[in-house]
Motif scaffolding. Sequence first.
Motif, PDB file in Angstrom:
ATOM      1  N   ASN A 166       0.804  -1.218   0.000  1.00  0.00           N
ATOM      2  CA  ASN A 166       0.000   0.000   0.000  1.00  0.00           C
ATOM      3  C   ASN A 166       0.840   1.272   0.000  1.00  0.00           C
ATOM      4  OD1 ASN A 166      -2.459  -1.455   0.090  1.00  0.00           O
ATOM      5  ND2 ASN A 166      -2.246  -1.703   2.313  1.00  0.00           N
ATOM      6  N   GLY A 167       2.146   1.128  -0.157  1.00  0.00           N
ATOM      7  CA  GLY A 167       3.010   2.296  -0.250  1.00  0.00           C
ATOM      8  C   GLY A 167       3.836   2.568   0.982  1.00  0.00           C
ATOM      9  N   SER A 168       3.363   2.152   2.146  1.00  0.00           N
ATOM     10  CA  SER A 168       4.145   2.251   3.383  1.00  0.00           C
ATOM     11  C   SER A 168       3.957   0.942   4.143  1.00  0.00           C
ATOM     12  CB  SER A 168       3.692   3.439   4.237  1.00  0.00           C
ATOM     13  OG  SER A 168       2.358   3.256   4.672  1.00  0.00           O
ATOM     14  N   PRO A 169       4.875   0.588   5.022  1.00  0.00           N
ATOM     15  CA  PRO A 169       4.808  -0.728   5.658  1.00  0.00           C
ATOM     16  C   PRO A 169       3.569  -0.909   6.530  1.00  0.00           C
ATOM     17  CG  PRO A 169       7.004   0.219   5.864  1.00  0.00           C
ATOM     18  CD  PRO A 169       6.119   1.314   5.364  1.00  0.00           C
ATOM     19  N   ASP A 170       2.848  -1.995   6.275  1.00  0.00           N
ATOM     20  CA  ASP A 170       1.728  -2.443   7.094  1.00  0.00           C
ATOM     21  C   ASP A 170       2.039  -3.842   7.607  1.00  0.00           C
ATOM     22  OD1 ASP A 170       0.100  -0.143   6.605  1.00  0.00           O
ATOM     23  OD2 ASP A 170      -0.459  -0.981   4.653  1.00  0.00           O
ATOM     24  N   ILE A 171       1.161  -4.368   8.456  1.00  0.00           N
ATOM     25  CA  ILE A 171       1.303  -5.739   8.941  1.00  0.00           C
ATOM     26  C   ILE A 171       0.251  -6.614   8.265  1.00  0.00           C
ATOM     27  CG2 ILE A 171       1.336  -7.253  10.943  1.00  0.00           C
ATOM     28  CD1 ILE A 171       3.607  -5.163  10.836  1.00  0.00           C
ATOM     29  N   PHE A 172       0.725  -7.650   7.596  1.00  0.00           N
ATOM     30  CA  PHE A 172      -0.147  -8.631   6.960  1.00  0.00           C
ATOM     31  C   PHE A 172       0.181 -10.019   7.505  1.00  0.00           C
ATOM     32  CE2 PHE A 172      -1.348  -5.318   4.180  1.00  0.00           C
ATOM     33  CZ  PHE A 172      -2.424  -5.733   3.397  1.00  0.00           C
ATOM     34  N   GLY A 173      -0.729 -10.953   7.253  1.00  0.00           N
ATOM     35  CA  GLY A 173      -0.507 -12.330   7.665  1.00  0.00           C
ATOM     36  C   GLY A 173      -1.208 -13.301   6.750  1.00  0.00           C
ATOM     37  N   ALA A 174      -0.974 -14.576   6.977  1.00  0.00           N
ATOM     38  CA  ALA A 174      -1.636 -15.635   6.225  1.00  0.00           C
ATOM     39  C   ALA A 174      -1.644 -16.896   7.068  1.00  0.00           C
ATOM     40  CB  ALA A 174      -0.943 -15.894   4.889  1.00  0.00           C
TER      41      ALA A 174
ATOM     42  N   GLY B  76      -3.291 -12.596   1.528  1.00  0.00           N
ATOM     43  CA  GLY B  76      -2.879 -12.055   2.807  1.00  0.00           C
ATOM     44  C   GLY B  76      -4.035 -11.484   3.607  1.00  0.00           C
ATOM     45  N   ILE B  77      -3.865 -11.421   4.911  1.00  0.00           N
ATOM     46  CA  ILE B  77      -4.843 -10.843   5.823  1.00  0.00           C
ATOM     47  C   ILE B  77      -4.292  -9.516   6.326  1.00  0.00           C
ATOM     48  CG2 ILE B  77      -6.076 -11.128   8.001  1.00  0.00           C
ATOM     49  CD1 ILE B  77      -5.636 -14.177   7.669  1.00  0.00           C
ATOM     50  N   PRO B  78      -4.959  -8.386   6.073  1.00  0.00           N
ATOM     51  CA  PRO B  78      -4.474  -7.110   6.637  1.00  0.00           C
ATOM     52  C   PRO B  78      -4.711  -7.075   8.148  1.00  0.00           C
ATOM     53  CG  PRO B  78      -6.530  -6.782   5.443  1.00  0.00           C
ATOM     54  CD  PRO B  78      -6.143  -8.212   5.222  1.00  0.00           C
ATOM     55  N   ILE B  79      -3.636  -7.018   8.906  1.00  0.00           N
ATOM     56  CA  ILE B  79      -3.731  -7.010  10.367  1.00  0.00           C
ATOM     57  C   ILE B  79      -3.651  -5.596  10.900  1.00  0.00           C
ATOM     58  CG2 ILE B  79      -2.607  -7.792  12.490  1.00  0.00           C
ATOM     59  CD1 ILE B  79      -1.741 -10.300  10.913  1.00  0.00           C
ATOM     60  N   SER B  80      -2.774  -4.774  10.339  1.00  0.00           N
ATOM     61  CA  SER B  80      -2.721  -3.353  10.688  1.00  0.00           C
ATOM     62  C   SER B  80      -2.338  -2.554   9.453  1.00  0.00           C
ATOM     63  CB  SER B  80      -1.707  -3.084  11.801  1.00  0.00           C
ATOM     64  OG  SER B  80      -1.614  -1.689  12.044  1.00  0.00           O
ATOM     65  N   THR B  81      -3.206  -1.630   9.058  1.00  0.00           N
ATOM     66  CA  THR B  81      -2.930  -0.721   7.939  1.00  0.00           C
ATOM     67  C   THR B  81      -3.051   0.723   8.412  1.00  0.00           C
ATOM     68  OG1 THR B  81      -5.243  -0.835   7.222  1.00  0.00           O
ATOM     69  CG2 THR B  81      -3.714  -2.376   6.193  1.00  0.00           C
ATOM     70  N   ALA B  82      -2.644   0.964   9.647  1.00  0.00           N
ATOM     71  CA  ALA B  82      -2.702   2.318  10.214  1.00  0.00           C
ATOM     72  C   ALA B  82      -1.721   3.233   9.500  1.00  0.00           C
ATOM     73  CB  ALA B  82      -2.386   2.265  11.706  1.00  0.00           C
TER      74      ALA B  82
END
Length: 425
Positions: free
Chosen positions: A288-296, A309-315
Amino acid sequence: MNRSGRSGVAGRCGAVLLGALLAGCQVGPEAEETNGEELSPTETSLAALKPPHPAPLARSGPAVAYGDGKYLTVWNDERTGGVYGTRIRRDGTVLDPEGIRINIGDGAPGSGRPAVAFNGTHFFVVWNHSDGVDGVRVKPDGTVVGPVFRLIQTDESFNPVGVACSPKVCVVTFTIAGDSETVIFFVRVTKNGVVIHDPTRTLSSFPNFAGDAAVTWNNKRKEFLVVWSDEHGAGSGHEDIHGNRVAEDGTILDGHGFPISTAIGAQLTPDVTWTGQRYHVVWSDNRNGSPDIFGARVYGNGTVEDTDGIPISTATGAQTEPRIAHHNSKSLVVWDDKRTGVHRIFGARVGEDGVVWDPTGFAISQGDKPQEFLPDVAYGGGQFFTAYAGAEAILPLEPHFILGTRVNHQAEVKDSPALPLTREP
């Protein structure tokens, strides 16, 4: 300190340079010499005010594991040996406020972030240094069981190291650099600290650039899953997350690995845990252009359940360096978060079904230090324990302190202010 903005190999080279610089630093004297002369009453009073040892100051993020009713947190320290730790009871009592010297050997001091796991009877602590990768066992009572064992002797091993244990063996992961590639290696060591020399120990393909490996034990299938960040020829900024399973006997089950996330942009610094039903893998993702936390979620046979992937934090701001631990129906993911402009530790719970219980995240660190970063997390004793670094600022080579806090299943932080795991001057 933060690896989020670096390419895989650049970050690892930086870690090695940092380790080399730190190895040259001198530890301060533990006590003043008196040359046999008696101190005056004034001098005696002043000496009594001085701590018996220099305050432990960390040079990396901590690692934490749980076993036999205690958490063991380890870190790279400025004192002799370079690897220290402390035990914490479930009630938050810090048992070793001066720290335990973990690296009791007389070889090169540890550098970078160590790793720790529990095999049912002993903690296994491993670390990188200028001559390779070493390890040692630690009893739950804090006794370090020597001798230190050499996992690999080379000046081409890179941080981070990882370790996970079955009751019989531990698998230790690290990165080896060649002339035109970096590859993921593993070494097995028995429960008695005897290194097993398997004929094939390479998990990633080459020539290629791979790094940031993490590993977990699957007690149901009796195998390990190793995950890492891998360029696969696409170049820096296009790293993906890959995995490979290793049987308890050392057999590599997935050739040179399988993809877990191939999203656009870079996927970096993964971590992994086994839930009893499947693996949960998390990573820092800049799709998304800046680091987020994803998972699977990944099935035990290596099939990826969440290919997007699962978006866990996209703040807002950067979210990096995720770590994960699991209990019952949920995992706790913690990470380094800059949504407020400074480094803080945030977390979110993720269910076995992939549902994120805390989509905006919740604050784990409470601002006890101006900067709080590089977390790790373990589950045990009915709660999670998060350890992290805290400092006045993040500057090259600046020592910092190690803090910790307990977090329950209801996402309540139980220690505010945080528990100081290293003393301050």
